[in-house]
Design a protein around this motif. Structure first.
Motif, PDB file in Angstrom:
ATOM      1  N   LEU A  10       0.819  -1.219   0.000  1.00  0.00           N
ATOM      2  CA  LEU A  10       0.000   0.000   0.000  1.00  0.00           C
ATOM      3  C   LEU A  10       0.849   1.263   0.000  1.00  0.00           C
ATOM      4  O   LEU A  10       0.443   2.290  -0.534  1.00  0.00           O
ATOM      5  CB  LEU A  10      -0.929   0.008   1.220  1.00  0.00           C
ATOM      6  N   LEU A  11       2.027   1.196   0.587  1.00  0.00           N
ATOM      7  CA  LEU A  11       2.901   2.376   0.642  1.00  0.00           C
ATOM      8  C   LEU A  11       3.477   2.731  -0.732  1.00  0.00           C
ATOM      9  O   LEU A  11       3.881   3.861  -0.955  1.00  0.00           O
ATOM     10  CB  LEU A  11       4.039   2.164   1.637  1.00  0.00           C
ATOM     11  N   PHE A  12       3.526   1.775  -1.638  1.00  0.00           N
ATOM     12  CA  PHE A  12       4.126   2.024  -2.945  1.00  0.00           C
ATOM     13  C   PHE A  12       3.413   3.143  -3.694  1.00  0.00           C
ATOM     14  O   PHE A  12       4.065   4.027  -4.262  1.00  0.00           O
ATOM     15  CB  PHE A  12       4.150   0.743  -3.787  1.00  0.00           C
ATOM     16  N   SER A  13       2.081   3.119  -3.681  1.00  0.00           N
ATOM     17  CA  SER A  13       1.360   4.171  -4.419  1.00  0.00           C
ATOM     18  C   SER A  13       1.545   5.530  -3.744  1.00  0.00           C
ATOM     19  O   SER A  13       1.703   6.539  -4.418  1.00  0.00           O
ATOM     20  CB  SER A  13      -0.121   3.826  -4.534  1.00  0.00           C
ATOM     21  N   THR A  14       1.546   5.550  -2.426  1.00  0.00           N
ATOM     22  CA  THR A  14       1.731   6.809  -1.704  1.00  0.00           C
ATOM     23  C   THR A  14       3.104   7.403  -1.979  1.00  0.00           C
ATOM     24  O   THR A  14       3.231   8.593  -2.270  1.00  0.00           O
ATOM     25  CB  THR A  14       1.579   6.575  -0.188  1.00  0.00           C
ATOM     26  N   ILE A  69      14.035  10.426   1.971  1.00  0.00           N
ATOM     27  CA  ILE A  69      13.277   9.728   3.001  1.00  0.00           C
ATOM     28  C   ILE A  69      12.168   8.885   2.374  1.00  0.00           C
ATOM     29  O   ILE A  69      11.931   7.742   2.787  1.00  0.00           O
ATOM     30  CB  ILE A  69      12.724  10.728   4.035  1.00  0.00           C
ATOM     31  N   ALA A  70      11.493   9.415   1.356  1.00  0.00           N
ATOM     32  CA  ALA A  70      10.432   8.663   0.687  1.00  0.00           C
ATOM     33  C   ALA A  70      10.998   7.419  -0.006  1.00  0.00           C
ATOM     34  O   ALA A  70      10.402   6.339   0.056  1.00  0.00           O
ATOM     35  CB  ALA A  70       9.701   9.549  -0.316  1.00  0.00           C
ATOM     36  N   ILE A  71      12.143   7.558  -0.653  1.00  0.00           N
ATOM     37  CA  ILE A  71      12.778   6.399  -1.302  1.00  0.00           C
ATOM     38  C   ILE A  71      13.188   5.375  -0.244  1.00  0.00           C
ATOM     39  O   ILE A  71      13.020   4.164  -0.445  1.00  0.00           O
ATOM     40  CB  ILE A  71      13.986   6.852  -2.151  1.00  0.00           C
ATOM     41  N   SER A  72      13.701   5.845   0.883  1.00  0.00           N
ATOM     42  CA  SER A  72      14.073   4.935   1.968  1.00  0.00           C
ATOM     43  C   SER A  72      12.847   4.194   2.493  1.00  0.00           C
ATOM     44  O   SER A  72      12.910   2.997   2.799  1.00  0.00           O
ATOM     45  CB  SER A  72      14.740   5.704   3.109  1.00  0.00           C
ATOM     46  N   SER A  73      11.724   4.887   2.589  1.00  0.00           N
ATOM     47  CA  SER A  73      10.472   4.259   3.008  1.00  0.00           C
ATOM     48  C   SER A  73      10.066   3.171   2.021  1.00  0.00           C
ATOM     49  O   SER A  73       9.650   2.071   2.416  1.00  0.00           O
ATOM     50  CB  SER A  73       9.367   5.313   3.114  1.00  0.00           C
ATOM     51  N   LEU A  74      10.205   3.474   0.747  1.00  0.00           N
ATOM     52  CA  LEU A  74       9.885   2.493  -0.291  1.00  0.00           C
ATOM     53  C   LEU A  74      10.804   1.280  -0.193  1.00  0.00           C
ATOM     54  O   LEU A  74      10.354   0.130  -0.308  1.00  0.00           O
ATOM     55  CB  LEU A  74      10.008   3.153  -1.666  1.00  0.00           C
ATOM     56  N   GLY A  97       7.179  -0.923  10.231  1.00  0.00           N
ATOM     57  CA  GLY A  97       7.110   0.211  11.158  1.00  0.00           C
ATOM     58  C   GLY A  97       8.091   1.300  10.766  1.00  0.00           C
ATOM     59  O   GLY A  97       7.769   2.495  10.805  1.00  0.00           O
ATOM     60  N   GLY A  98       9.299   0.898  10.371  1.00  0.00           N
ATOM     61  CA  GLY A  98      10.290   1.872   9.907  1.00  0.00           C
ATOM     62  C   GLY A  98       9.827   2.601   8.657  1.00  0.00           C
ATOM     63  O   GLY A  98      10.005   3.816   8.526  1.00  0.00           O
ATOM     64  N   ALA A  99       9.218   1.853   7.738  1.00  0.00           N
ATOM     65  CA  ALA A  99       8.709   2.467   6.502  1.00  0.00           C
ATOM     66  C   ALA A  99       7.615   3.491   6.813  1.00  0.00           C
ATOM     67  O   ALA A  99       7.590   4.581   6.237  1.00  0.00           O
ATOM     68  CB  ALA A  99       8.182   1.386   5.555  1.00  0.00           C
ATOM     69  N   ILE A 104       5.887   9.204   7.584  1.00  0.00           N
ATOM     70  CA  ILE A 104       5.401  10.294   8.443  1.00  0.00           C
ATOM     71  C   ILE A 104       6.394  11.456   8.432  1.00  0.00           C
ATOM     72  O   ILE A 104       6.002  12.623   8.336  1.00  0.00           O
ATOM     73  CB  ILE A 104       5.158   9.773   9.879  1.00  0.00           C
ATOM     74  N   ILE A 105       7.677  11.152   8.500  1.00  0.00           N
ATOM     75  CA  ILE A 105       8.705  12.195   8.468  1.00  0.00           C
ATOM     76  C   ILE A 105       8.667  12.941   7.141  1.00  0.00           C
ATOM     77  O   ILE A 105       8.723  14.175   7.104  1.00  0.00           O
ATOM     78  CB  ILE A 105      10.100  11.592   8.742  1.00  0.00           C
ATOM     79  N   ALA A 106       8.541  12.205   6.041  1.00  0.00           N
ATOM     80  CA  ALA A 106       8.487  12.838   4.712  1.00  0.00           C
ATOM     81  C   ALA A 106       7.276  13.759   4.600  1.00  0.00           C
ATOM     82  O   ALA A 106       7.378  14.880   4.083  1.00  0.00           O
ATOM     83  CB  ALA A 106       8.455  11.771   3.620  1.00  0.00           C
ATOM     84  N   LEU A 107       6.146  13.311   5.102  1.00  0.00           N
ATOM     85  CA  LEU A 107       4.943  14.139   5.030  1.00  0.00           C
ATOM     86  C   LEU A 107       5.054  15.374   5.928  1.00  0.00           C
ATOM     87  O   LEU A 107       4.591  16.460   5.572  1.00  0.00           O
ATOM     88  CB  LEU A 107       3.706  13.310   5.394  1.00  0.00           C
ATOM     89  N   THR A 108       5.696  15.225   7.073  1.00  0.00           N
ATOM     90  CA  THR A 108       5.919  16.366   7.964  1.00  0.00           C
ATOM     91  C   THR A 108       6.834  17.395   7.299  1.00  0.00           C
ATOM     92  O   THR A 108       6.576  18.606   7.358  1.00  0.00           O
ATOM     93  CB  THR A 108       6.525  15.888   9.303  1.00  0.00           C
ATOM     94  N   LEU A 109       7.899  16.922   6.665  1.00  0.00           N
ATOM     95  CA  LEU A 109       8.783  17.835   5.933  1.00  0.00           C
ATOM     96  C   LEU A 109       8.038  18.507   4.782  1.00  0.00           C
ATOM     97  O   LEU A 109       8.299  19.666   4.449  1.00  0.00           O
ATOM     98  CB  LEU A 109      10.004  17.087   5.395  1.00  0.00           C
TER      99      LEU A 109
END
Length: 149
Positions: A10-14, A69-74, A97-99, A104-109
């Motif tokens: 689900l995180l892939f599309s986001t 950060i977004a790439i790291s999440s992916l 959980g790390g992803a 969350i950090i990417a969205l906050t930035l």
């Protein structure tokens, strides 16, 4: 909580949407910096231009960090899927959980960068206040004449 392979997917599309949006943002900021650099070379009044470039450089750093950060999440999401595949559920949960945390950090930035962008626009348009809202400018002028009299 049971973690299935579709959950981290689900995180892939986001992340993809976030990357597209901030790649476009990065390109727009880079273009603005180039335009201001040309303006800097030709204009006498350089302080305002330098201040704008410094602000844009700050925003570009934030956008770059969002992208990293977004790439790291992916990447963590993909590792999580691999761990689910090899039946390492506890490790998969930690990676998921790390992803989520990185997301969350990417969205906050992202909120921070948007705030800086809005502040820059307000500053840029402050000298046009009377053109944007002539009625409120006239009211202000009327109020000034009453206080002066």
């Amino acid at each position: 909580m049971e973690l299935t392979i579709s959950t981290p997917a689900l995180l892939f599309s986001t992340v993809s949407l976030l990357m597209i949006a901030f790649t476009n943002r990065f390109l727009a900021l880079a273009s603005l910096i180039r335009d201001l650099h040309v303006k800097y070379k030709t204009e006498e009044e350089k302080e305002n231009i330098v201040a704008q470039i410094i602000g844009l450089q700050r925003r570009i750093r934030i956008v770059r960090n969002i992208q990293i950060i977004a790439i790291s999440s992916l990447l963590l999401s993909a590792v999580c899927m691999l761990l689910i595949f090899v039946e390492r559920e506890l490790a998969a949960k930690w990676f998921f959980g790390g992803a989520l945390l990185l997301q969350i950090i990417a969205l906050t930035l992202s909120v921070r960068e948007i705030t800086l962008s809005m502040n820059a626009l307000k500053l840029e348009l402050s000298d046009m206040a009377e053109l944007i809202s002539p009625a409120s400018h006239r009211k202000r002028k009327k109020g000034e004449s009453h206080t002066k009299a």
